[in-house]
Design an enzyme around this catalytic site. Structure first.
Site, PDB file in Angstrom:
ATOM      1  N   GLU A  38       1.149  -1.215   0.105  1.00 32.21           N
ATOM      2  CA  GLU A  38      -0.148   0.084   0.103  1.00 32.21           C
ATOM      3  C   GLU A  38       1.104   1.204   0.102  1.00 32.21           C
ATOM      4  OE1 GLU A  38      -1.397  -1.201   4.198  1.00 32.21           O
ATOM      5  OE2 GLU A  38      -2.063   0.745   4.011  1.00 32.21           O
ATOM      6  N   CYS A  96      -3.501  -3.265   4.153  1.00 28.51           N
ATOM      7  CA  CYS A  96      -2.661  -4.358   4.865  1.00 28.51           C
ATOM      8  C   CYS A  96      -3.359  -5.861   4.564  1.00 28.51           C
ATOM      9  CB  CYS A  96      -2.622  -4.576   6.254  1.00 28.51           C
ATOM     10  SG  CYS A  96      -2.397  -2.578   7.070  1.00 28.51           S
ATOM     11  N   HIS A 153      -2.895  -9.887  12.180  1.00 29.85           N
ATOM     12  CA  HIS A 153      -2.375  -8.736  11.772  1.00 29.85           C
ATOM     13  C   HIS A 153      -1.928  -7.556  12.872  1.00 29.85           C
ATOM     14  CE1 HIS A 153      -1.527  -5.026   9.671  1.00 29.85           C
ATOM     15  NE2 HIS A 153      -2.607  -4.615  10.010  1.00 29.85           N
TER      16      HIS A 153
HETATM   17  N1  CAA Z   1       0.437   3.914  30.803  1.00 31.40           N
HETATM   18  C1  CAA Z   1      -0.221   2.705  30.460  1.00 31.40           C
HETATM   19  N2  CAA Z   1      -0.997   2.677  29.487  1.00 31.40           N
HETATM   20  C2  CAA Z   1      -1.216   3.988  29.000  1.00 31.40           C
HETATM   21  C3  CAA Z   1      -0.896   5.040  29.276  1.00 31.40           C
HETATM   22  C4  CAA Z   1       0.173   4.973  30.438  1.00 31.40           C
HETATM   23  N3  CAA Z   1       0.642   6.223  31.029  1.00 31.40           N
HETATM   24  N4  CAA Z   1      -1.259   6.071  28.521  1.00 31.40           N
HETATM   25  C5  CAA Z   1      -2.275   5.518  28.027  1.00 31.40           C
HETATM   26  N5  CAA Z   1      -2.217   4.199  27.959  1.00 31.40           N
HETATM   27  C6  CAA Z   1      -3.021   3.216  26.902  1.00 31.40           C
HETATM   28  C7  CAA Z   1      -4.334   3.655  26.875  1.00 31.40           C
HETATM   29  O1  CAA Z   1      -5.430   3.252  28.118  1.00 31.40           O
HETATM   30  C8  CAA Z   1      -4.642   2.834  25.648  1.00 31.40           C
HETATM   31  O2  CAA Z   1      -4.952   1.576  26.079  1.00 31.40           O
HETATM   32  P1  CAA Z   1      -6.207   0.735  25.616  1.00 31.40           P
HETATM   33  O3  CAA Z   1      -6.412   0.692  23.880  1.00 31.40           O
HETATM   34  O4  CAA Z   1      -6.008  -0.682  25.965  1.00 31.40           O
HETATM   35  O5  CAA Z   1      -7.420   1.373  26.296  1.00 31.40           O
HETATM   36  C9  CAA Z   1      -3.321   2.663  24.840  1.00 31.40           C
HETATM   37  O6  CAA Z   1      -2.357   3.215  25.768  1.00 31.40           O
HETATM   38  C10 CAA Z   1      -3.328   3.744  23.653  1.00 31.40           C
HETATM   39  O7  CAA Z   1      -3.808   4.855  24.064  1.00 31.40           O
HETATM   40  P2  CAA Z   1      -4.646   5.919  23.266  1.00 31.40           P
HETATM   41  O8  CAA Z   1      -5.651   5.075  22.876  1.00 31.40           O
HETATM   42  O9  CAA Z   1      -4.864   7.212  24.305  1.00 31.40           O
HETATM   43  O10 CAA Z   1      -3.599   6.299  22.177  1.00 31.40           O
HETATM   44  P3  CAA Z   1      -3.655   7.430  20.905  1.00 31.40           P
HETATM   45  O11 CAA Z   1      -4.901   8.087  21.216  1.00 31.40           O
HETATM   46  O12 CAA Z   1      -2.176   7.886  20.826  1.00 31.40           O
HETATM   47  O13 CAA Z   1      -3.987   6.319  19.519  1.00 31.40           O
HETATM   48  C11 CAA Z   1      -3.687   4.606  18.251  1.00 31.40           C
HETATM   49  C12 CAA Z   1      -3.553   4.827  19.606  1.00 31.40           C
HETATM   50  C13 CAA Z   1      -5.193   4.687  17.953  1.00 31.40           C
HETATM   51  C14 CAA Z   1      -3.400   3.070  17.999  1.00 31.40           C
HETATM   52  C15 CAA Z   1      -2.927   5.387  17.155  1.00 31.40           C
HETATM   53  O14 CAA Z   1      -1.489   5.154  17.455  1.00 31.40           O
HETATM   54  C16 CAA Z   1      -3.168   5.188  15.592  1.00 31.40           C
HETATM   55  O15 CAA Z   1      -4.054   5.917  15.154  1.00 31.40           O
HETATM   56  N6  CAA Z   1      -2.418   4.315  15.100  1.00 31.40           N
HETATM   57  C17 CAA Z   1      -2.773   4.169  13.609  1.00 31.40           C
HETATM   58  C18 CAA Z   1      -3.902   3.273  13.422  1.00 31.40           C
HETATM   59  C19 CAA Z   1      -3.626   1.779  13.593  1.00 31.40           C
HETATM   60  O16 CAA Z   1      -2.663   1.101  13.940  1.00 31.40           O
HETATM   61  N7  CAA Z   1      -5.033   1.106  13.686  1.00 31.40           N
HETATM   62  C20 CAA Z   1      -5.211  -0.299  14.066  1.00 31.40           C
HETATM   63  C21 CAA Z   1      -6.299  -0.935  13.426  1.00 31.40           C
HETATM   64  S1  CAA Z   1      -6.184  -0.649  11.757  1.00 31.40           S
HETATM   65  C22 CAA Z   1      -5.303  -1.691  10.952  1.00 31.40           C
HETATM   66  O17 CAA Z   1      -4.964  -2.672  11.708  1.00 31.40           O
HETATM   67  C23 CAA Z   1      -4.799  -1.490   9.851  1.00 31.40           C
HETATM   68  C24 CAA Z   1      -3.444  -0.833   9.753  1.00 31.40           C
HETATM   69  O18 CAA Z   1      -2.467  -1.705   9.928  1.00 31.40           O
HETATM   70  C25 CAA Z   1      -3.099   0.686   9.902  1.00 31.40           C
END
Ligand code: CAA
Length: 408
Positions: A81, A113, A247
């Site tokens: 991709e 993916c 994945h």
């Molecule tokens: N200590 C421990 N854990 C903590 C913490 C701390 N101090 N602060 C936050 N966390 C935890 C949160 O509780 C959360 O855990 P849960 O999901 O179990 O609730 C985790 O850390 C992540 O926190 P946030 O959700 O607040 O994080 P974020 O807003 O930064 O977003 C994300 C995380 C959505 C994965 C972001 O990194 C993102 O958008 N990534 C790209 C998209 C992606 O990978 N999507 C996956 C599904 S789609 C797919 O699989 C296709 C692909 O390859 C892209």
């Protein structure tokens, strides 16, 4: 006829960014990355590597194992991709770089993916149909996961490629003939044609992934008519599988996926898994080792987990069945199963994934940001990389690749 994955080759960029350094630079608690996402490092592609060079190197490392030859390939598929051209497929560059015969069907596949699995399924059907005439398919999944600097998705980047020989009488993983599929049009992750970095609706993408898992597993159940490949259908699906590979855009996603699978299977059979944590620790977590240090490799992500399982523990799994879940945003997903072939350890011993991980150099955040801003414009790799294929230059909008000693 038994069809499946006969050999695996992996290539990773030789640079890695420790995520504790990135967390410090962005003012994010490191526990959020290590515990919340389960990630520790991500592979970073330098300006002389792109999806084509990564793919060519993964295939060259496979051929260097000495058990397959470019002359045997009748179907060459490249899944990505992060393509380098809107019209000219990555696969035709590989066709030349690897010395594949001219009577070979070749094209590039795209569905986020999921495309790597699309390639594996097309290749398996090509062999089952008889069109292969004894030849083999080469499927290469290759990607550079890029999100904008300073975005929350920045911690879930990565880069790498996995090459797979798909053949009759495979020596690694014999694919079961049925699988379950789920597709639905959603805007969870996308990259408009003029953009280098992906756009993502992060939390929605996680929900889409989990819903697609439900859908694909339900279709797998339906396809098996209640008797998934001869197992006792009163048992939750994971009970009949020695490992589950997902994945893995970030390792915690595999944890979320496994929990969802256990919950939905428990509901279906009226049983609740006694100890979901233990199931995760035994069936899933050990196979996330490469993903923790590489990050998201998009199309290659699921197959990097398979390569890690084969690299680390093939002998333990010989004769056992495993489950694999592939998700591509947008979205399309597939759940499928297969058996690790007796004797697989002899083939898996040549993958060398742990050594590849150890051979990398750590980048500083400043070096990473420079690479990220530059993108893949070509260049000359330093001495230790010279054995591999690289993007030498882009001239008149044409990409010029140079090969190294791996290419004979
Ligand atoms: N200590 C421990 N854990 C903590 C913490 C701390 N101090 N602060 C936050 N966390 C935890 C949160 O509780 C959360 O855990 P849960 O999901 O179990 O609730 C985790 O850390 C992540 O926190 P946030 O959700 O607040 O994080 P974020 O807003 O930064 O977003 C994300 C995380 C959505 C994965 C972001 O990194 C993102 O958008 N990534 C790209 C998209 C992606 O990978 N999507 C996956 C599904 S789609 C797919 O699989 C296709 C692909 O390859 C892209």
């Amino acid at each position: 006829m038994t069809v499946g994955i006969d050999q695996i080759g992996v290539y990773l960029p030789r640079y890695a960014l420790p995520l504790e350094a990135l967390a410090a630079a962005r003012g994010v608690p490191v526990e959020k990355i290590h515990v919340g996402l389960g990630a520790y490092q991500m592979a970073i592609a330098p300006p002389w590597e792109d999806a084509v060079s990564l793919a060519a190197n993964a295939a060259a490392r496979l051929f260097a194992q000495g058990q397959a030859h470019p002359g045997e390939i009748g179907l060459l598929l490249v899944a990505t991709e992060t393509a380098v051209d809107h019209a000219k497929p990555a696969s035709i560059f590989l066709h030349e770089l690897l010395g594949i015969p001219s009577n070979c069907r070749t094209f590039e596949l795209k569905h986020a993916c999921y495309a790597g699995t699309a390639g594996v399924m097309i290749a398996a059907d090509w062999i089952r149909s008889g069109a292969a005439r004894g030849r083999k398919a080469l499927v290469v999944a290759t990607d550079i996961a890029r999100y904008p600097l300073q975005s929350s998705a920045e911690f879930t980047q990565g880069a790498g490629a996995v090459s797979l020989i798909v053949s009759e009488r495979p020596r690694l993983l014999a694919l079961d003939p049925l699988s379950g599929v789920f597709a639905r049009n959603v805007y969870d992750f996308w990259r408009p044609l003029d953009r280098r970095e992906a756009l993502v609706d992060g939390k929605f993408s996680v929900d889409c992934y989990l819903d697609a898992l439900d859908g694909a597993v339900a279709d797998y159940r339906a396809a098996a008519n209640g008797r998934h490949n001869g197992e006792d259908s009163s048992q939750p699906l994971p009970a009949g599988l020695a490992a589950l590979l997902y994945h893995t855009p970030f390792p915690k996603m595999a944890y979320k996926a496994h929990r969802r699978l256990l919950e939905s299977e428990g509901r279906r059979t009226g049983e609740t898994p006694a100890d979901a944590e233990e199931s995760y620790a035994v069936q899933v977590e050990p196979w996330l080792g490469a993903a923790r240090g590489v990050g998201n490799t998009y199309t290659a992500s699921l197959y990097l987990c398979l390569a890690w399982l084969a690299d680390q523990a093939a002998s333990r799994f010989e004769g056992k069945r495993i489950g694999l879940f592939s998700y591509g945003s947008g979205c399309c997903a597939e759940f499928f199963t297969g058996g690790i072939v007796p004797g697989a350890a002899a083939v898996a011993g040549r993958i060398g994934l742990a050594a590849l991980l150890q051979a990398r150099r750590e980048l500083s955040v400043e070096e990473y940001e420079t690479f990220a801003r530059d993108g893949a414009h070509g260049g000359t790799p330093p001495g230790e990389d010279a054995g591999f294929c690289h993007l030498a230059a882009v001239r008149d909008d044409k990409r010029i690749y140079e090969r190294g000693r791996y290419f004979g």
